[in-house]
Design a protein around this motif. Structure first.
Motif, mmCIF file in Angstrom:
data_model
loop_
_atom_site.group_PDB
_atom_site.id
_atom_site.type_symbol
_atom_site.label_atom_id
_atom_site.label_comp_id
_atom_site.label_asym_id
_atom_site.label_seq_id
_atom_site.Cartn_x
_atom_site.Cartn_y
_atom_site.Cartn_z
ATOM 1 N N LEU A 177 38.755 6.382 24.048
ATOM 2 C CA LEU A 177 38.126 5.285 24.796
ATOM 3 C C LEU A 177 37.715 5.666 26.207
ATOM 4 N N GLY A 178 38.209 6.792 26.705
ATOM 5 C CA GLY A 178 37.963 7.134 28.101
ATOM 6 C C GLY A 178 38.866 6.327 29.013
ATOM 7 N N THR A 179 38.773 6.591 30.302
ATOM 8 C CA THR A 179 39.537 5.816 31.285
ATOM 9 C C THR A 179 38.600 5.389 32.412
ATOM 10 N N PRO A 180 38.850 4.234 33.013
ATOM 11 C CA PRO A 180 39.891 3.268 32.649
ATOM 12 C C PRO A 180 39.530 2.531 31.357
ATOM 13 N N VAL A 192 44.479 -13.826 30.088
ATOM 14 C CA VAL A 192 45.939 -13.844 30.101
ATOM 15 C C VAL A 192 46.464 -12.560 29.468
ATOM 16 N N GLY A 193 47.370 -11.867 30.179
ATOM 17 C CA GLY A 193 47.970 -10.649 29.664
ATOM 18 C C GLY A 193 47.055 -9.444 29.666
ATOM 19 N N VAL A 194 45.903 -9.547 30.315
ATOM 20 C CA VAL A 194 44.916 -8.462 30.327
ATOM 21 C C VAL A 194 45.172 -7.547 31.527
ATOM 22 N N SER A 195 45.057 -6.253 31.303
ATOM 23 C CA SER A 195 45.177 -5.306 32.408
ATOM 24 C C SER A 195 44.163 -4.174 32.231
ATOM 25 N N LYS A 196 43.756 -3.615 33.343
ATOM 26 C CA LYS A 196 42.841 -2.477 33.362
ATOM 27 C C LYS A 196 43.658 -1.259 33.785
ATOM 28 N N VAL A 197 43.694 -0.231 32.931
ATOM 29 C CA VAL A 197 44.616 0.875 33.174
ATOM 30 C C VAL A 197 43.892 2.208 33.340
ATOM 31 N N LYS A 198 44.456 3.033 34.195
ATOM 32 C CA LYS A 198 43.899 4.361 34.462
ATOM 33 C C LYS A 198 44.924 5.471 34.241
ATOM 34 N N THR A 199 46.202 5.120 34.274
ATOM 35 C CA THR A 199 47.251 6.134 34.196
ATOM 36 C C THR A 199 48.210 5.820 33.055
ATOM 37 N N GLU A 200 49.031 6.809 32.710
ATOM 38 C CA GLU A 200 50.007 6.622 31.633
ATOM 39 C C GLU A 200 51.018 5.540 31.994
ATOM 40 N N GLN A 201 51.438 5.496 33.250
ATOM 41 C CA GLN A 201 52.401 4.477 33.669
ATOM 42 C C GLN A 201 51.797 3.079 33.555
ATOM 43 N N TYR A 203 49.489 2.250 31.527
ATOM 44 C CA TYR A 203 49.363 1.998 30.083
ATOM 45 C C TYR A 203 50.670 1.449 29.508
ATOM 46 N N VAL A 204 51.772 2.081 29.841
ATOM 47 C CA VAL A 204 53.079 1.645 29.340
ATOM 48 C C VAL A 204 53.379 0.227 29.810
ATOM 49 N N GLU A 205 53.146 -0.024 31.094
ATOM 50 C CA GLU A 205 53.427 -1.345 31.654
ATOM 51 C C GLU A 205 52.468 -2.399 31.109
ATOM 52 N N GLY A 206 51.175 -2.046 30.991
ATOM 53 C CA GLY A 206 50.180 -2.986 30.492
ATOM 54 C C GLY A 206 50.418 -3.356 29.043
ATOM 55 N N LEU A 207 50.790 -2.379 28.220
ATOM 56 C CA LEU A 207 51.066 -2.631 26.810
ATOM 57 C C LEU A 207 52.292 -3.529 26.659
ATOM 58 N N LYS A 208 53.311 -3.249 27.444
ATOM 59 C CA LYS A 208 54.520 -4.076 27.414
ATOM 60 C C LYS A 208 54.191 -5.519 27.801
ATOM 61 N N GLN A 209 53.364 -5.701 28.815
ATOM 62 C CA GLN A 209 52.992 -7.033 29.275
ATOM 63 C C GLN A 209 52.178 -7.763 28.209
ATOM 64 N N ALA A 210 51.194 -7.107 27.611
ATOM 65 C CA ALA A 210 50.345 -7.745 26.608
ATOM 66 C C ALA A 210 51.135 -8.161 25.378
ATOM 67 N N GLU A 220 40.693 -1.410 24.684
ATOM 68 C CA GLU A 220 39.233 -1.514 24.634
ATOM 69 C C GLU A 220 38.587 -0.696 25.742
ATOM 70 N N GLU A 221 37.537 0.013 25.377
ATOM 71 C CA GLU A 221 36.823 0.826 26.359
ATOM 72 C C GLU A 221 36.201 -0.048 27.447
ATOM 73 N N THR A 222 36.006 0.525 28.605
ATOM 74 C CA THR A 222 35.301 -0.152 29.681
ATOM 75 C C THR A 222 33.796 -0.004 29.463
ATOM 76 N N VAL A 223 33.109 -1.124 29.429
ATOM 77 C CA VAL A 223 31.658 -1.108 29.290
ATOM 78 C C VAL A 223 31.055 -1.351 30.670
ATOM 79 N N VAL A 224 30.227 -0.447 31.104
ATOM 80 C CA VAL A 224 29.567 -0.597 32.400
ATOM 81 C C VAL A 224 28.329 -1.467 32.208
ATOM 82 N N GLY A 225 28.337 -2.623 32.831
ATOM 83 C CA GLY A 225 27.205 -3.526 32.678
ATOM 84 C C GLY A 225 27.452 -4.841 33.382
#
Length: 364
Positions: A177-180, A192-201, A203-210, A220-225
């Motif tokens: 998916l690339g980063t972020p 609700v429960g959505v986070s934008k992640v760039k690092t492994e830490q 990712y771990v925290e965002g997945l736990k929260q979601a 989900e990949e970031t779409v530039v637009g």
């Protein structure tokens, strides 16, 4: 001519409870009380249904951070299978006055996902918004993507993660998916429960929260637009509003930006689009509305790339109706003011119910 009796169903057990309270307040302020007799039914966070008065039904009503449902000692229940008197006051065992239509301004799970829609269908009560199928399909972002993709729409690349299954590593996800990239609960709305992640830490925290909000999560990949949204209204012959554009002042269009901070984003309505691009947004919105079997209303959200091509983000079947919500604002600029929009939605609900009643339910 007697008034049309409308039941406004609001609150609910979802994380969007407070959004629903704000939506109900705005509908009550805008609805034509000379035409409609409104019965307020507030659902608390435990799932209890309260019969509320038309005044004092909210606590801290002017503060979106502190707003609460004013619980009452009058609890009600829906009784399926009756031709009338489907709603009973539990305390007195008496039936409420027969309601002509229910407006379920419930956002998120147990309100927008087909649960309430199925109950109201069984109770033979007309209701505003899409039916059971489209409500359930559009609530689940994973299923929505699969159906839209199969119908030729472009959607952002994604990976589905389930709580009970092994989760992919950060390296595996970022390679695909690339980063972020974004982490989203599959069955929540309003970021609700959505986070934008760039690092492994992250990712771990965002997945736990979601995973606190759902058993299934989308990476989900970031779409530039540009973030472009369009409102759709109708049953068999839906119409699309003028498109609008969201210009968030933050990193993305968060819950706080949508419903609490009036200065959190600029809603540019109509969006600054060429006639060709505007028409394409409207046509694609109606097509998505029809592919997903929507009725009544929906808001279709896109990312528009630099070349004007569209990536569908989501289809929201019961979008917010607060004073800073996109759906009513889009129609207001398109020529349908808030009170008239409410009238049209109620009319569409009653028309659909009449058509449903003409279907045969037995074999000769």
């Amino acid at each position: 001519m007697s008034k049309i009796k409308v039941g406004l169903l609001f609150g609910g057990k979802s994380s969007e409870h407070e959004v629903s309270l704000q939506s109900a307040k705005n509908i009550m302020e805008a609805i034509d009380h000379d035409t409609y007799d409104v019965t307020l039914v507030g659902i608390d966070k435990q799932g209890n249904w309260h019969l509320n008065n038309n005044t004092g039904y909210l606590i801290n009503e002017d503060d979106p951070k502190l707003v609460e449902l004013n619980k009452t000692d009058q609890n009600i229940a829906v009784v399926p299978g009756r031709e009338k008197d489907q709603i009973l006051n539990i305390n007195s065992s008496e039936a409420l006055d027969q309601l002509d239509v229910i407006f379920p301004i419930l956002h998120g799970p147990l309100g927008e996902d087909g649960s309430v829609q199925g109950m109201l269908r069984m109770a033979n009560i007309p209701y505003v918004g899409p039916n059971v199928l489209s409500s359930a399909v559009c609530m689940d972002k994973d299923i929505t993507k699969k159906l839209l993709q199969a119908s030729g729409f472009e959607v952002a690349n994604w990976i589905t993660v389930k709580k009970a299954k092994k989760h992919p590593s950060f390296d595996e996800v970022s390679e695909k998916l690339g980063t972020p990239f974004f982490i989203k609960p599959a069955n929540q709305g309003s970021s609700v429960g959505v986070s934008k992640v760039k690092t492994e830490q992250e990712y771990v925290e965002g997945l736990k929260q979601a995973l606190l909000y759902d058993h299934k999560v989308l990476l989900e990949e970031t779409v530039v637009g540009r973030e472009v949204e369009c409102a759709v209204l109708g049953n068999d012959n839906p119409e699309a509003s003028l498109p609008g554009e969201i210009l968030p002042n933050g990193d993305f269009y968060s819950y706080e930006t949508k419903y609490i901070d009036e200065n959190g984003a600029v809603l540019k309505i109509p969006a600054d689009l060429s006639d060709e691009w505007e028409k394409n947004v409207q046509e694609q919105s109606i097509k998505a509305f029809e592919v997903l079997e929507c009725q009544g209303l929906a808001r279709v959200d896109f990312f528009m790339k630099e070349d004007g091509s569209l990536v569908i983000n989501e289809v929201n079947t019961l979008p917010g109706f607060t004073k800073i919500s996109m759906y009513p604002k889009l129609w207001e600029v398109s020529g349908i003011p808030y009170p008239k929009l409410i009238e049209k939605l109620i009319g569409l609900a009653m028309d659909r119910h009449k058509e449903d009643m003409m279907l045969k339910n037995s074999v000769d």
